[in-house]
Scaffold this motif. Structure first.
Motif, PDB file in Angstrom:
ATOM      1  N   ALA A  52       0.818  -1.209   0.000  1.00 50.42           N
ATOM      2  CA  ALA A  52       0.000   0.000   0.000  1.00 50.42           C
ATOM      3  C   ALA A  52       0.854   1.263   0.000  1.00 50.42           C
ATOM      4  CB  ALA A  52      -0.924   0.008   1.213  1.00 50.42           C
ATOM      5  N   VAL A  53       2.161   1.123  -0.268  1.00 51.81           N
ATOM      6  CA  VAL A  53       3.105   2.243  -0.299  1.00 51.81           C
ATOM      7  C   VAL A  53       3.085   2.988   1.038  1.00 51.81           C
ATOM      8  CG1 VAL A  53       4.051   4.079  -1.748  1.00 51.81           C
ATOM      9  CG2 VAL A  53       2.493   2.439  -2.739  1.00 51.81           C
ATOM     10  N   SER A  54       3.211   2.239   2.096  1.00 50.55           N
ATOM     11  CA  SER A  54       3.386   2.819   3.429  1.00 50.55           C
ATOM     12  C   SER A  54       4.740   2.387   3.967  1.00 50.55           C
ATOM     13  CB  SER A  54       2.269   2.361   4.374  1.00 50.55           C
ATOM     14  OG  SER A  54       1.017   2.818   3.932  1.00 50.55           O
ATOM     15  N   PRO A  55       5.470   3.255   4.691  1.00 49.51           N
ATOM     16  CA  PRO A  55       6.798   2.889   5.199  1.00 49.51           C
ATOM     17  C   PRO A  55       6.723   1.707   6.162  1.00 49.51           C
ATOM     18  CG  PRO A  55       6.432   5.254   5.363  1.00 49.51           C
ATOM     19  CD  PRO A  55       5.121   4.648   5.027  1.00 49.51           C
ATOM     20  N   SER A  56       7.670   0.796   6.015  1.00 47.87           N
ATOM     21  CA  SER A  56       7.744  -0.353   6.935  1.00 47.87           C
ATOM     22  C   SER A  56       8.358   0.105   8.258  1.00 47.87           C
ATOM     23  CB  SER A  56       8.587  -1.467   6.322  1.00 47.87           C
ATOM     24  OG  SER A  56       8.731  -2.527   7.237  1.00 47.87           O
ATOM     25  N   PRO A  57       7.703  -0.183   9.409  1.00 47.41           N
ATOM     26  CA  PRO A  57       8.231   0.295  10.698  1.00 47.41           C
ATOM     27  C   PRO A  57       9.462  -0.464  11.179  1.00 47.41           C
ATOM     28  CG  PRO A  57       6.271  -1.043  11.034  1.00 47.41           C
ATOM     29  CD  PRO A  57       6.424  -0.899   9.550  1.00 47.41           C
ATOM     30  N   ALA A  58       9.867  -1.517  10.454  1.00 47.87           N
ATOM     31  CA  ALA A  58      11.011  -2.319  10.917  1.00 47.87           C
ATOM     32  C   ALA A  58      12.340  -1.718  10.533  1.00 47.87           C
ATOM     33  CB  ALA A  58      10.901  -3.736  10.366  1.00 47.87           C
ATOM     34  N   PHE A  59      12.348  -0.699   9.657  1.00 45.74           N
ATOM     35  CA  PHE A  59      13.606  -0.166   9.150  1.00 45.74           C
ATOM     36  C   PHE A  59      13.748   1.297   9.524  1.00 45.74           C
ATOM     37  CE2 PHE A  59      12.219  -3.523   6.239  1.00 45.74           C
ATOM     38  CZ  PHE A  59      13.292  -4.384   6.308  1.00 45.74           C
ATOM     39  N   GLN A  60      15.011   1.717   9.576  1.00 41.48           N
ATOM     40  CA  GLN A  60      15.321   3.107   9.883  1.00 41.48           C
ATOM     41  C   GLN A  60      16.625   3.474   9.211  1.00 41.48           C
ATOM     42  OE1 GLN A  60      15.434   3.983  14.062  1.00 41.48           O
ATOM     43  NE2 GLN A  60      16.303   6.032  13.771  1.00 41.48           N
ATOM     44  N   LEU A  61      16.658   4.678   8.667  1.00 44.33           N
ATOM     45  CA  LEU A  61      17.885   5.141   8.027  1.00 44.33           C
ATOM     46  C   LEU A  61      19.033   5.168   9.033  1.00 44.33           C
ATOM     47  CD1 LEU A  61      16.715   8.108   5.760  1.00 44.33           C
ATOM     48  CD2 LEU A  61      17.739   5.971   5.002  1.00 44.33           C
ATOM     49  N   ALA A  62      20.173   4.695   8.568  1.00 44.97           N
ATOM     50  CA  ALA A  62      21.347   4.678   9.444  1.00 44.97           C
ATOM     51  C   ALA A  62      21.758   6.106   9.790  1.00 44.97           C
ATOM     52  CB  ALA A  62      22.495   3.931   8.767  1.00 44.97           C
ATOM     53  N   ASP A  63      22.159   6.302  11.037  1.00 39.98           N
ATOM     54  CA  ASP A  63      22.641   7.601  11.513  1.00 39.98           C
ATOM     55  C   ASP A  63      21.600   8.704  11.359  1.00 39.98           C
ATOM     56  OD1 ASP A  63      25.103   6.325  12.004  1.00 39.98           O
ATOM     57  OD2 ASP A  63      25.759   6.734   9.936  1.00 39.98           O
ATOM     58  N   THR A  64      20.321   8.344  11.521  1.00 36.92           N
ATOM     59  CA  THR A  64      19.230   9.315  11.381  1.00 36.92           C
ATOM     60  C   THR A  64      18.249   9.121  12.529  1.00 36.92           C
ATOM     61  OG1 THR A  64      19.439   9.232   8.971  1.00 36.92           O
ATOM     62  CG2 THR A  64      17.432  10.215   9.862  1.00 36.92           C
ATOM     63  N   ALA A  65      17.803  10.214  13.123  1.00 30.73           N
ATOM     64  CA  ALA A  65      16.816  10.132  14.196  1.00 30.73           C
ATOM     65  C   ALA A  65      15.515   9.567  13.661  1.00 30.73           C
ATOM     66  CB  ALA A  65      16.595  11.519  14.808  1.00 30.73           C
ATOM     67  N   TRP A  66      14.768   8.901  14.546  1.00 31.30           N
ATOM     68  CA  TRP A  66      13.525   8.243  14.115  1.00 31.30           C
ATOM     69  C   TRP A  66      12.511   9.278  13.606  1.00 31.30           C
ATOM     70  CZ3 TRP A  66      11.400   4.143  12.350  1.00 31.30           C
ATOM     71  CH2 TRP A  66      10.000   4.005  12.373  1.00 31.30           C
ATOM     72  N   GLU A  67      12.416  10.444  14.275  1.00 35.21           N
ATOM     73  CA  GLU A  67      11.462  11.454  13.826  1.00 35.21           C
ATOM     74  C   GLU A  67      11.812  11.950  12.423  1.00 35.21           C
ATOM     75  OE1 GLU A  67      12.998  11.391  16.628  1.00 35.21           O
ATOM     76  OE2 GLU A  67      11.418  11.088  18.126  1.00 35.21           O
ATOM     77  N   THR A  68      13.088  12.146  12.191  1.00 33.02           N
ATOM     78  CA  THR A  68      13.515  12.577  10.850  1.00 33.02           C
ATOM     79  C   THR A  68      13.224  11.502   9.824  1.00 33.02           C
ATOM     80  OG1 THR A  68      15.279  13.890  11.856  1.00 33.02           O
ATOM     81  CG2 THR A  68      15.457  13.430   9.506  1.00 33.02           C
ATOM     82  N   HIS A  69      13.562  10.256  10.182  1.00 37.47           N
ATOM     83  CA  HIS A  69      13.293   9.138   9.269  1.00 37.47           C
ATOM     84  C   HIS A  69      11.800   9.021   8.983  1.00 37.47           C
ATOM     85  CE1 HIS A  69      13.249   5.003   7.696  1.00 37.47           C
ATOM     86  NE2 HIS A  69      12.231   4.803   8.544  1.00 37.47           N
ATOM     87  N   GLU A  70      10.979   9.133  10.003  1.00 33.33           N
ATOM     88  CA  GLU A  70       9.532   8.975   9.833  1.00 33.33           C
ATOM     89  C   GLU A  70       8.969  10.069   8.936  1.00 33.33           C
ATOM     90  OE1 GLU A  70       5.764   7.915  12.738  1.00 33.33           O
ATOM     91  OE2 GLU A  70       7.340   9.263  13.472  1.00 33.33           O
ATOM     92  N   SER A  71       9.420  11.313   9.151  1.00 36.69           N
ATOM     93  CA  SER A  71       8.926  12.423   8.329  1.00 36.69           C
ATOM     94  C   SER A  71       9.358  12.274   6.873  1.00 36.69           C
ATOM     95  CB  SER A  71       9.434  13.736   8.904  1.00 36.69           C
ATOM     96  OG  SER A  71       9.060  14.823   8.089  1.00 36.69           O
ATOM     97  N   LEU A  72      10.630  11.888   6.677  1.00 32.45           N
ATOM     98  CA  LEU A  72      11.150  11.766   5.319  1.00 32.45           C
ATOM     99  C   LEU A  72      10.469  10.625   4.577  1.00 32.45           C
ATOM    100  CD1 LEU A  72      13.144  12.671   3.178  1.00 32.45           C
ATOM    101  CD2 LEU A  72      14.874  11.217   4.248  1.00 32.45           C
ATOM    102  N   MET A  73      10.347   9.472   5.240  1.00 36.15           N
ATOM    103  CA  MET A  73       9.702   8.331   4.596  1.00 36.15           C
ATOM    104  C   MET A  73       8.210   8.579   4.347  1.00 36.15           C
ATOM    105  SD  MET A  73      11.854   5.999   3.875  1.00 36.15           S
ATOM    106  CE  MET A  73      13.402   6.874   3.741  1.00 36.15           C
ATOM    107  N   GLY A  74       7.574   9.338   5.262  1.00 35.48           N
ATOM    108  CA  GLY A  74       6.168   9.676   5.047  1.00 35.48           C
ATOM    109  C   GLY A  74       5.968  10.534   3.817  1.00 35.48           C
ATOM    110  N   ALA A  75       6.851  11.512   3.611  1.00 37.66           N
ATOM    111  CA  ALA A  75       6.746  12.362   2.422  1.00 37.66           C
ATOM    112  C   ALA A  75       6.995  11.556   1.153  1.00 37.66           C
ATOM    113  CB  ALA A  75       7.736  13.514   2.529  1.00 37.66           C
TER     114      ALA A  75
END
Length: 835
Positions: free
Chosen positions: A250-273
């Motif tokens: 459904a083109v939604s970000p998978s919660p199991a992954f996170q960009l290396a060396d990136t805060a979760w809030e930043t990762h969540e916002s970037l992946m959401g966009a």
């Protein structure tokens, strides 16, 4: 309408045959299925192959050849398709679609040697084994089937010949096989395995992708770190519409992954966009794969697929830049978003349009065009030139396809049978020729009363509607040259003509309106002018109007007097056959024989007057005269201008003029000097009679003069001038109808002046009252009372009429209100002088 009812019944019968007993077990569900099927069939006017889908299939086949390292075959296919497009034909999409459907693994089974020109001998490859029945039997598995080779007995004895085994010929084929003949083309799955020599590179790739195969941690556990380079790769895959690990189906970000060396809030916002962008693109990709049957939506689907292809090529170039970098390359998700933003912004606008259309009704098939038109205008107003041009070009391409039935209607006067998408429909019943313009065709409306078409077409609908009717009527008139269809070599609109250089600040709706109006007028003016000239010239509209003026407006006094005197004489003599149709028609023919074509003229009395005796018909102008009907048979092209409603107004004017003449006829029967010497002893009574007679004659003559000089002649003359200047048939109809309404209004026959008209008729009846009460024969006192009563009634009616005319004139803002003041002054001035 009969076809629509039959179509609905057939659809219901089809659904019932498919759903079996659903109509009895679940009537609501059965009715819902019937309605849905009927809507689907009504909006499916074409059974042609979708040419855009065929082009997409062939482009996919070209790409498949290149992926399979068959570039030479792909080039050969592209070369032949280009040659085919240079010589377009109507049935090319169907032929190509048939070839695509007949193809079987063309990437692996097609040989370039088979593409040699016909007539040249095809050299068979030397190592190809010959085809034998033994090989076919072995491959298909029926070489051991003994029953296949047994003889079949056609005698009455079923057991005869069953023991004759002729299948031994196939037993020797066990040792025969393709492999035995050295067929080197047979391949297995193992042959496709690649054994790499560079194990170091393979191991490095496996190491880079190791994050994919790790077990997904629970929600509270640390996330799997993903390098930004791998995230860029995943995002590109997601934009391609392919499966990836960072985003689900459904083109939604998978919660199991996170960009290396990136805060979760930043990762969540970037992946959401990024996911939001992917979902918008997914809407377009789903729309591009759905089958469509409506032509302009097919055009939109082709535009979407073409622009998605351009985006895919851009994504492929980015992937190639990262896969084989030339120099230093910065891998950044933010940089990727910035690079793709100019390309994605117009696509996002298109995606929002498709989302909105999904929420509309299925019958609003032109909703796409309306929304693209609005979004194009908004993109221009908000200062987005790239998005504006992108949407404007898509709108023009789709709108040109939508215009094809409009072009056929305007050029040929024909409608596509069963096409319920077009806003013009033809009546299913037979329509008289005289009603062709008004009743044969009609504009299709939605249940809420709106036009069944795009809103931006509203200003041009009347010209489109009339252009086709012009062609139809010209064809009926035998003007084949003017009604002949014209071949159109190019599309009606293009971007360069719609949005020319130097007009970037002009609003898009204005640009579209001006360009579309130019195209409409180029199709419309010639036929309108030709049809108007035919009506004025060949079909004698002016001659017919002359006849109507002579008959109904009594413009020829001598002829009108002959007709009226004949009718009044029958009423005065109380002839019970006064209403005879043949006698009245003969009187009319005699009166108007030198002025018009009397073969078209007939005069009759309606059913109400037919039952009225002559003794009752002569006591009031309201009794018999309104029942007299004048009929003049106009040519059917003229009846398009002079409608039935206008003829009814002509009849009203004729009746009023006839009533005035009836009153004047009664007053002229008695002369001033009749019985002068014998009636000296009753001179006071006679003086009162003559004074009353003078006032009544002045009233009748004034009203008749007012109608002739201030109402009928000026309006009729102006109407002739306006008819000559009218642009089309609708304008001519409007001019004539407006002139008749002005005559009715100014002649005091309209609804606003109904009390005044009744007062005038009461004054007209006073003449009949005086005629019947002549006062002789020992009833002088009675006649004197009648005279006094008549004089009092006249004064009362005159005050009411003049006062009412002035009141209505003061309350009205129309230009002709001054004429009512003039009529009031004329009536009072002359009668005052005669006291």
């Amino acid at each position: 309408m009969a076809f629509a009812a039959r179509f609905g019944a057939l659809t219901e019968e089809l659904v019932e045959s498919l759903t079996q007993s659903l109509a009895q077990t679940n009537p609501d569900k059965f009715r819902s299925a019937c309605d849905a099927s009927l809507r689907k069939l009504r909006t499916h006017p074409y059974l042609r192959t979708n040419p855009f889908e065929v082009d997409s299939c062939l482009d996919g086949l070209d790409e498949r050849f290149r992926v399979s390292h068959r570039e030479a075959l792909a080039d050969a296919l592209r070369q032949r398709l280009d040659a085919l497009r240079r010589s377009p034909a109507k049935w090319h999409p169907e032929i190509l679609y048939l070839l695509v459907e007949l193809s079987d693994q063309p990437a692996s089974k097609t040989r370039l040697s088979d593409l040699e020109l016909p007539g040249q001998q095809v050299v068979q490859e030397p190592d190809a084994p010959p085809l034998r029945w033994e090989d076919v039997a072995r491959e298909d598995g029926w070489d051991q089937d003994e029953e296949l080779w047994k003889a079949v007995s056609y005698s009455s004895d079923d057991s005869a010949g069953q023991d004759d085994d002729h299948g031994s010929a196939s037993a020797s084929s066990d040792a025969t096989s393709v492999a035995r003949d050295g067929d080197s083309t047979a391949r297995s799955a193992e042959d496709c395995i690649i054994h790499p020599d560079d194990h170091g590179t393979l191991n490095s790739i496996r190491q880079e992708q190791a994050w994919r195969i790790k077990d997904r941690p629970p929600a509270s556990a640390p996330k799997i770190a993903v390098p930004e380079a791998q995230a860029v790769r995943e995002v590109l895959f997601m934009f391609h519409g392919l499966e990836c690990s960072l985003f689900n189906g459904a083109v939604s970000p998978s919660p199991a992954f996170q960009l290396a060396d990136t805060a979760w809030e930043t990762h969540e916002s970037l992946m959401g966009a990024l996911a939001e962008s992917g979902r918008r693109l997914r809407v377009l990709r789903l729309f591009a794969t759905q089958p469509q049957t409506i032509p302009h939506i097919q055009a939109l689907q082709d535009c979407v697929a073409r622009h998605l292809g351009q985006l895919d090529r851009m994504l492929a170039e980015i992937e190639a830049r990262f896969a084989s970098p030339k120099g230093e390359v910065v891998v950044s998700l933010m940089g990727l978003m910035g690079e793709l933003a100019p390309r994605l912004e117009p696509l996002f606008a298109l995606s929002s349009i498709i989302v909105q259309v999904r929420q509309a009704r299925e019958s609003d098939t032109f909703r796409y065009l309306e929304l693209i038109f609005v979004e194009t205008s908004e993109a221009q107003l908000t200062g987005k030139p790239g998005t504006f041009e992108f949407l404007a070009r898509i709108f023009i391409e789709c709108f040109n396809v939508y215009l094809r039935p409009i072009q056929r209607w305007m050029n040929e006067g024909k409608l596509i049978p069963g096409n319920e998408l077009f806003f013009i429909s033809e009546s299913s019943s037979d329509v008289p020729l005289g009603d062709t313009w008004r009743s044969r065709f009609e504009l299709r409306k939605t249940p809420d009363g709106r036009l069944h078409g795009p809103n931006f077409l509203q200003p041009a609908v009347s010209n489109i509607y009339n252009a086709g009717k012009n062609i139809v009527v010209l064809g009926l008139l035998g003007q084949h040259d003017a009604a002949a269809s014209r071949h159109v070599d190019k599309e009606p609109l293009d971007y360069d003509s719609l949005c020319p250089r130097g007009f970037e600040l002009a609003p898009f709706p204005d640009l579209f309106g001006a360009a579309f109006d130019r195209w409409i007028q180029s199709q419309y003016r010639k036929t309108s002018r030709t049809l108007k000239n035919a009506l004025l010239g060949t079909w004698g509209l002016s001659t017919s109007l002359d006849a109507l003026r002579t008959l109904y407006l009594m413009s020829e006094g001598r002829a009108a007097s002959m007709l009226c005197e004949g009718l009044f004489a029958r009423l005065d003599t109380m002839d019970e056959g006064w209403h005879g149709r043949y006698a009245l028609t003969a009187t009319g023919h005699e009166a108007f024989s030198s002025l018009l074509d009397t073969s078209r003229l007939s005069i009759s009395v309606d059913s109400a007057g037919y039952r009225l005796p002559a003794s009752q018909g002569r006591v009031s102008v309201r009794a018999a005269l309104p029942s007299v009907r004048v009929h003049y048979r106009l040519p059917w092209p003229v009846r398009m201008i002079v409608t039935a409603e206008s003829l009814a107004l002509y009849q009203s004017i004729f009746t009023f003029l006839l009533q005035i003449r009836r009153a004047m006829h009664a007053m002229h029967k008695r002369k001033i000097l009749d019985d002068y010497w014998t009636d000296r002893e009753s001179w006071d009574e006679r003086g009162l009679f003559y004074s009353m007679r003078h006032k009544l004659l002045w009233f009748y003559s004034t009203v008749q003069t007012y109608l002739a000089t201030l109402v009928l002649e000026p309006i009729e003359r102006q109407m002739r001038h306006d008819l000559e200047a009218a642009e089309d048939i609708d304008a001519m109809i409007a001019v004539h109808a407006s002139a008749m309404k002005h005559i009715i209004e100014q002649a005091c026959l309209g609804s606003r002046l109904a009390p005044i008209r009744e007062g005038m008729l009461d004054v007209l009846d006073l003449a009949i009252k005086l005629e019947h009460g002549d006062g002789r024969g020992g009833a002088d006192g009675l006649f004197l009372g009648v005279l006094r009563e008549t004089a009092a009634d006249f004064e009362r009616h005159l005050r009411f009429i003049c006062g009412g005319l002035r009141s209505v004139a003061r309350a009205s803002s129309s230009a002709h209100a001054a004429k009512w003041d003039i009529l009031a002054d004329m009536l009072q001035a002359g009668i005052g002088d005669g006291r």
